[in-house]
Write a protein that holds these residues in place. Structure first.
Motif, short mmCIF file in Angstrom:
data_model
loop_
_atom_site.label_atom_id
_atom_site.label_comp_id
_atom_site.label_asym_id
_atom_site.label_seq_id
_atom_site.Cartn_x
_atom_site.Cartn_y
_atom_site.Cartn_z
N ALA A 1 136.85 29.71 77.45
CA ALA A 1 138.01 30.46 77.47
C ALA A 1 137.08 32.17 78.58
O ALA A 1 137.88 32.41 79.16
N HIS A 2 136.42 32.90 78.06
CA HIS A 2 135.83 33.61 79.23
C HIS A 2 135.79 33.93 80.54
O HIS A 2 135.70 34.55 81.00
N LEU A 3 135.13 32.35 80.76
CA LEU A 3 134.63 31.63 81.85
C LEU A 3 135.92 31.59 82.73
O LEU A 3 136.20 31.79 83.99
N ALA A 4 136.87 30.99 82.27
CA ALA A 4 137.92 30.95 82.63
C ALA A 4 139.08 32.00 83.44
O ALA A 4 139.49 31.80 84.10
N ARG A 5 138.92 33.30 82.68
CA ARG A 5 139.85 34.46 83.09
C ARG A 5 138.91 34.87 84.08
O ARG A 5 139.70 35.06 84.86
N ALA A 6 137.77 34.56 83.93
CA ALA A 6 136.36 35.02 85.10
C ALA A 6 136.76 34.01 86.61
O ALA A 6 137.32 34.92 87.93
N LEU A 7 137.11 32.77 86.17
CA LEU A 7 137.84 32.10 86.82
C LEU A 7 139.03 32.19 88.05
O LEU A 7 139.19 32.14 88.82
N ALA A 8 140.14 32.74 87.40
CA ALA A 8 141.68 33.06 87.10
C ALA A 8 141.37 34.57 88.42
O ALA A 8 142.42 34.54 89.08
N GLN A 9 140.27 35.32 88.39
CA GLN A 9 140.76 36.00 89.31
C GLN A 9 139.76 35.62 91.19
O GLN A 9 139.82 36.12 91.78
N GLN A 10 139.79 34.15 91.23
CA GLN A 10 139.06 33.84 92.34
C GLN A 10 138.15 34.34 92.78
O GLN A 10 138.36 34.66 93.96
N PRO A 11 137.20 34.83 92.91
CA PRO A 11 135.48 34.90 93.02
C PRO A 11 135.10 34.33 93.92
O PRO A 11 135.30 33.09 93.93
N VAL A 12 134.64 34.73 94.69
CA VAL A 12 133.68 34.12 95.83
C VAL A 12 132.17 34.49 94.87
O VAL A 12 131.26 33.37 95.28
N LEU A 13 132.29 34.86 94.45
CA LEU A 13 130.61 35.18 93.89
C LEU A 13 130.65 35.56 91.90
O LEU A 13 131.93 36.13 91.76
N LEU A 14 130.29 34.96 90.64
CA LEU A 14 130.02 34.82 89.44
C LEU A 14 129.27 35.45 88.96
O LEU A 14 128.34 34.55 88.92
N LEU A 15 129.08 36.46 88.45
CA LEU A 15 127.30 36.52 87.84
C LEU A 15 127.70 36.15 86.21
O LEU A 15 128.62 37.00 85.36
N LEU A 16 126.76 35.65 86.02
CA LEU A 16 126.20 34.98 84.24
C LEU A 16 125.18 36.15 83.85
O LEU A 16 124.63 35.89 84.19
N ASP A 17 125.53 36.87 82.22
CA ASP A 17 124.50 37.01 81.90
C ASP A 17 124.19 36.19 80.69
O ASP A 17 125.12 36.53 79.72
N GLU A 18 123.26 35.73 80.86
CA GLU A 18 123.05 34.98 79.62
C GLU A 18 124.20 33.91 78.89
O GLU A 18 124.24 33.79 78.08
N PRO A 19 124.51 33.41 79.92
CA PRO A 19 126.24 32.06 79.24
C PRO A 19 125.87 31.41 78.59
O PRO A 19 126.85 31.51 77.55
N THR A 20 124.42 30.25 77.20
CA THR A 20 124.45 29.70 77.33
C THR A 20 123.64 30.23 75.83
O THR A 20 123.61 29.72 74.76
N ASN A 21 124.00 31.74 75.53
CA ASN A 21 123.28 31.91 74.26
C ASN A 21 124.47 32.37 73.05
O ASN A 21 126.03 31.45 73.20
N HIS A 22 124.15 31.67 71.72
CA HIS A 22 124.77 30.93 70.80
C HIS A 22 126.01 29.98 70.88
O HIS A 22 126.17 29.60 69.87
N LEU A 23 125.04 29.04 71.84
CA LEU A 23 125.97 27.51 72.20
C LEU A 23 124.22 26.24 71.36
O LEU A 23 123.04 26.50 71.37
N ASP A 24 125.43 25.32 71.34
CA ASP A 24 124.18 24.94 70.47
C ASP A 24 124.13 23.75 72.14
O ASP A 24 124.68 24.34 72.93
N LEU A 25 122.98 22.60 71.95
CA LEU A 25 122.77 21.92 72.79
C LEU A 25 123.95 21.08 73.78
O LEU A 25 123.75 21.35 75.11
N ALA A 26 124.58 20.78 72.97
CA ALA A 26 125.58 20.55 74.08
C ALA A 26 126.52 21.11 74.91
O ALA A 26 126.95 20.67 75.78
N ALA A 27 126.59 21.82 74.25
CA ALA A 27 127.69 23.06 74.70
C ALA A 27 127.31 23.75 75.94
O ALA A 27 127.72 24.32 77.26
N ARG A 28 125.79 24.17 75.65
CA ARG A 28 124.97 24.47 76.81
C ARG A 28 125.28 23.79 77.76
O ARG A 28 125.39 23.78 79.17
N ALA A 29 124.06 22.96 78.34
CA ALA A 29 124.56 21.89 79.20
C ALA A 29 126.50 21.49 79.80
O ALA A 29 126.09 21.19 81.27
#
Length: 258
Positions: free
Chosen positions: A148-176
């Motif tokens: 949902a956080h990622l979808a909010r960022a994509l709704a901006q329709q950016p040309v550049l997406l910056l992610l700071d440790e986006p897989t923190n607190h996610l399990d293995l499958a969710a990270r992949a």
């Protein structure tokens, strides 16, 4: 490929004069996925702040699409650059749809209702959240909430997406799943990643930071060779052939004491 993001001689000091970055020169092309790696305290989050104009360099310049971020008006930056930080917070009573729609704020007076609705619907679809659009954020799993956080960022329709440790607190499958989703977006992405094992399948290019300096850049194999991993991370890189296809798996072991 044409350069979209350029950092030229970028340095940053705290107001107390403590240097955090030293003369960083790096670039990313249109559609390129960059993994930003380094040990704790290397300066990854600081560099991402400068790339997203959440802070300005003490020296040097950052440009996107040829525009110096220091001179580019903030509304224009917000329409081109989206940021997903380490600790995204939101009112958990928000419905997913309404939360994602906040990403349209930079376009508020520049697009019609139909265009706004289409952008939100597309972001929900891309992140696999269409069926959850009317659920409260509080009802989502950790992986669903991160999407949902990622979808909010994509709704901006950016040309550049910056992610700071986006897989923190996610399990293995969710990270992949999250990194595969991001890689398939077709836009320029710079992601600070903590786990080096996630890098090969995600990144076209790697930036290695150590003690505030960019010490390597290139493909995963070029930037994260065994000597570099040992020097920067104090770990031994182990390559293992994948049991089902011709690719290689990366694993890391604590470097034996000399």
């Amino acid at each position: 490929m044409q350069t979209l993001l350029q950092a030229e001689g970028v340095s940053f000091c705290t107001p107390q004069g403590r240097p955090l970055l030293h003369g960083v020169n790096a670039s990313a092309a249109h559609g390129e996925c960059v993994a930003l790696v380094g040990p704790n305290g290397a300066g990854k989050s600081t560099l991402l702040k400068l790339l997203g104009a959440r802070a300005m360099p003490t020296k040097g310049r950052v440009s996107v699409l040829g525009h110096d971020l220091a001179a580019w008006p903030a509304p224009e930056r917000a329409r081109h650059i989206a940021v997903l930080g380490q600790t995204e917070t939101a009112d958990l009573a928000f419905r997913v749809h309404d939360y994602v729609a906040l990403g349209r704020l930079p376009h508020q007076h520049r697009a019609g209702r139909t265009e706004h609705a289409q952008a939100v619907d597309q972001a929900l679809h891309t992140c696999g959240l269409s069926a959850l659009a009317h659920r409260a954020l509080s009802s989502l799993s950790g992986g669903e909430r991160q999407r949902a956080h990622l979808a909010r960022a994509l709704a901006q329709q950016p040309v550049l997406l910056l992610l700071d440790e986006p897989t923190n607190h996610l399990d293995l499958a969710a990270r992949a799943d999250l990194l595969a989703l991001v890689r398939g977006l077709g836009i320029t992405v710079v992601a600070a990643l903590h786990e080096l094992g996630l890098v090969p399948s995600f990144a076209d290019r790697v930036w290695v930071l150590n003690r505030g300096a960019l010490v390597a850049t290139g493909s995963p194999d070029e930037a994260l060779g065994a000597d570099r991993v040992a020097d920067v991370f104090g770990m031994e890189l182990v390559h293992t052939r994948h049991p089902r296809h011709s690719g290689m798996l990366w694993s890391f072991e604590r470097k034996a004491a000399a």
